[in-house]
Design a protein around this motif. Structure first.
Motif, PDB file in Angstrom:
ATOM      1  N   ILE A  22      72.445  38.731  40.609  1.00 31.43           N
ATOM      2  CA  ILE A  22      73.788  39.238  40.297  1.00 31.43           C
ATOM      3  C   ILE A  22      73.853  40.735  40.581  1.00 31.43           C
ATOM      4  O   ILE A  22      74.799  41.230  41.203  1.00 31.43           O
ATOM      5  CB  ILE A  22      74.176  38.935  38.832  1.00 31.43           C
ATOM      6  CG1 ILE A  22      74.376  37.434  38.649  1.00 31.43           C
ATOM      7  CG2 ILE A  22      75.421  39.706  38.422  1.00 31.43           C
ATOM      8  CD1 ILE A  22      74.507  37.010  37.200  1.00 31.43           C
ATOM      9  N   ASN A  23      72.826  41.460  40.132  1.00 29.62           N
ATOM     10  CA  ASN A  23      72.787  42.899  40.356  1.00 29.62           C
ATOM     11  C   ASN A  23      72.800  43.220  41.847  1.00 29.62           C
ATOM     12  O   ASN A  23      73.517  44.117  42.298  1.00 29.62           O
ATOM     13  CB  ASN A  23      71.544  43.497  39.706  1.00 29.62           C
ATOM     14  CG  ASN A  23      71.504  44.995  39.820  1.00 29.62           C
ATOM     15  OD1 ASN A  23      72.456  45.673  39.473  1.00 29.62           O
ATOM     16  ND2 ASN A  23      70.401  45.508  40.321  1.00 29.62           N
ATOM     17  N   LYS A  24      72.032  42.478  42.615  1.00 35.79           N
ATOM     18  CA  LYS A  24      71.974  42.719  44.058  1.00 35.79           C
ATOM     19  C   LYS A  24      73.321  42.435  44.721  1.00 35.79           C
ATOM     20  O   LYS A  24      73.749  43.162  45.616  1.00 35.79           O
ATOM     21  CB  LYS A  24      70.891  41.847  44.689  1.00 35.79           C
ATOM     22  CG  LYS A  24      70.628  42.165  46.125  1.00 35.79           C
ATOM     23  CD  LYS A  24      69.445  41.382  46.643  1.00 35.79           C
ATOM     24  CE  LYS A  24      69.172  41.726  48.094  1.00 35.79           C
ATOM     25  NZ  LYS A  24      68.034  40.960  48.612  1.00 35.79           N
ATOM     26  N   ALA A  25      74.007  41.409  44.257  1.00 37.42           N
ATOM     27  CA  ALA A  25      75.304  41.054  44.832  1.00 37.42           C
ATOM     28  C   ALA A  25      76.370  42.105  44.512  1.00 37.42           C
ATOM     29  O   ALA A  25      77.293  42.315  45.297  1.00 37.42           O
ATOM     30  CB  ALA A  25      75.747  39.688  44.323  1.00 37.42           C
ATOM     31  N   GLU A  26      76.254  42.774  43.384  1.00 39.41           N
ATOM     32  CA  GLU A  26      77.265  43.742  42.962  1.00 39.41           C
ATOM     33  C   GLU A  26      76.917  45.176  43.343  1.00 39.41           C
ATOM     34  O   GLU A  26      77.747  46.073  43.206  1.00 39.41           O
ATOM     35  CB  GLU A  26      77.451  43.667  41.449  1.00 39.41           C
ATOM     36  CG  GLU A  26      78.028  42.353  40.977  1.00 39.41           C
ATOM     37  CD  GLU A  26      78.099  42.243  39.471  1.00 39.41           C
ATOM     38  OE1 GLU A  26      77.519  43.097  38.766  1.00 39.41           O
ATOM     39  OE2 GLU A  26      78.735  41.297  38.986  1.00 39.41           O
ATOM     40  N   ARG A  27      75.733  45.396  43.833  1.00 35.70           N
ATOM     41  CA  ARG A  27      75.254  46.757  44.102  1.00 35.70           C
ATOM     42  C   ARG A  27      76.142  47.502  45.091  1.00 35.70           C
ATOM     43  O   ARG A  27      76.460  48.673  44.886  1.00 35.70           O
ATOM     44  CB  ARG A  27      73.819  46.668  44.613  1.00 35.70           C
ATOM     45  CG  ARG A  27      73.189  47.987  44.936  1.00 35.70           C
ATOM     46  CD  ARG A  27      71.733  47.856  45.267  1.00 35.70           C
ATOM     47  NE  ARG A  27      71.508  46.801  46.247  1.00 35.70           N
ATOM     48  CZ  ARG A  27      70.319  46.256  46.482  1.00 35.70           C
ATOM     49  NH1 ARG A  27      69.276  46.647  45.798  1.00 35.70           N
ATOM     50  NH2 ARG A  27      70.182  45.318  47.387  1.00 35.70           N
ATOM     51  N   HIS A  28      76.570  46.853  46.156  1.00 34.48           N
ATOM     52  CA  HIS A  28      77.383  47.534  47.160  1.00 34.48           C
ATOM     53  C   HIS A  28      78.746  47.940  46.599  1.00 34.48           C
ATOM     54  O   HIS A  28      79.315  48.950  46.994  1.00 34.48           O
ATOM     55  CB  HIS A  28      77.549  46.662  48.410  1.00 34.48           C
ATOM     56  CG  HIS A  28      78.433  45.479  48.216  1.00 34.48           C
ATOM     57  ND1 HIS A  28      78.033  44.351  47.536  1.00 34.48           N
ATOM     58  CD2 HIS A  28      79.710  45.257  48.594  1.00 34.48           C
ATOM     59  CE1 HIS A  28      79.029  43.486  47.528  1.00 34.48           C
ATOM     60  NE2 HIS A  28      80.057  44.001  48.153  1.00 34.48           N
ATOM     61  N   ILE A  29      79.245  47.173  45.642  1.00 35.33           N
ATOM     62  CA  ILE A  29      80.538  47.509  45.030  1.00 35.33           C
ATOM     63  C   ILE A  29      80.401  48.774  44.193  1.00 35.33           C
ATOM     64  O   ILE A  29      81.221  49.690  44.272  1.00 35.33           O
ATOM     65  CB  ILE A  29      81.055  46.337  44.184  1.00 35.33           C
ATOM     66  CG1 ILE A  29      81.344  45.131  45.086  1.00 35.33           C
ATOM     67  CG2 ILE A  29      82.299  46.733  43.392  1.00 35.33           C
ATOM     68  CD1 ILE A  29      81.629  43.850  44.333  1.00 35.33           C
ATOM     69  N   ARG A  30      79.331  48.833  43.392  1.00 36.10           N
ATOM     70  CA  ARG A  30      79.106  50.031  42.572  1.00 36.10           C
ATOM     71  C   ARG A  30      78.892  51.267  43.434  1.00 36.10           C
ATOM     72  O   ARG A  30      79.367  52.361  43.111  1.00 36.10           O
ATOM     73  CB  ARG A  30      77.917  49.816  41.637  1.00 36.10           C
ATOM     74  CG  ARG A  30      78.207  48.903  40.487  1.00 36.10           C
ATOM     75  CD  ARG A  30      77.088  48.961  39.445  1.00 36.10           C
ATOM     76  NE  ARG A  30      75.785  48.633  39.998  1.00 36.10           N
ATOM     77  CZ  ARG A  30      75.290  47.401  40.111  1.00 36.10           C
ATOM     78  NH1 ARG A  30      75.988  46.368  39.711  1.00 36.10           N
ATOM     79  NH2 ARG A  30      74.092  47.203  40.619  1.00 36.10           N
ATOM     80  N   GLY A  31      78.188  51.111  44.548  1.00 40.15           N
ATOM     81  CA  GLY A  31      77.967  52.238  45.450  1.00 40.15           C
ATOM     82  C   GLY A  31      79.267  52.738  46.041  1.00 40.15           C
ATOM     83  O   GLY A  31      79.491  53.948  46.155  1.00 40.15           O
ATOM     84  N   GLY A  32      80.127  51.817  46.424  1.00 42.95           N
ATOM     85  CA  GLY A  32      81.425  52.207  46.967  1.00 42.95           C
ATOM     86  C   GLY A  32      82.289  52.908  45.946  1.00 42.95           C
ATOM     87  O   GLY A  32      82.977  53.889  46.260  1.00 42.95           O
ATOM     88  N   MET A  33      82.245  52.438  44.724  1.00 39.25           N
ATOM     89  CA  MET A  33      83.038  53.073  43.663  1.00 39.25           C
ATOM     90  C   MET A  33      82.517  54.479  43.378  1.00 39.25           C
ATOM     91  O   MET A  33      83.297  55.409  43.155  1.00 39.25           O
ATOM     92  CB  MET A  33      83.009  52.213  42.406  1.00 39.25           C
ATOM     93  CG  MET A  33      83.770  50.913  42.558  1.00 39.25           C
ATOM     94  SD  MET A  33      83.599  49.802  41.154  1.00 39.25           S
ATOM     95  CE  MET A  33      84.446  50.724  39.902  1.00 39.25           C
TER      96      MET A  33
END
Length: 53
Positions: A22-33
């Motif tokens: 889950i963390n890996k799947a959401e990592r790119h979203i957090r980076g973009g934010m």
């Protein structure tokens, strides 16, 4: 970590794998934010410095 844990405690390893996936799947979203917030903050600082002149 997950590889060693699977030998020590397989049930815990499978639960940890779910969290890591889950963390890996959401990592790119957090980076973009984070990038968006960085540039918004820089934009606000430049706007404030122009207002002071």
């Amino acid at each position: 970590m997950a590889e060693r844990l699977s030998h020590i405690n397989p049930p815990l390893a499978s639960r940890a794998r779910v969290v890591l996936d889950i963390n890996k799947a959401e990592r790119h979203i957090r980076g973009g934010m984070a990038t968006k917030e960085k540039y918004e903050h820089e934009h606000q600082l430049r706007a404030c410095s122009r207002d002071e002149k």
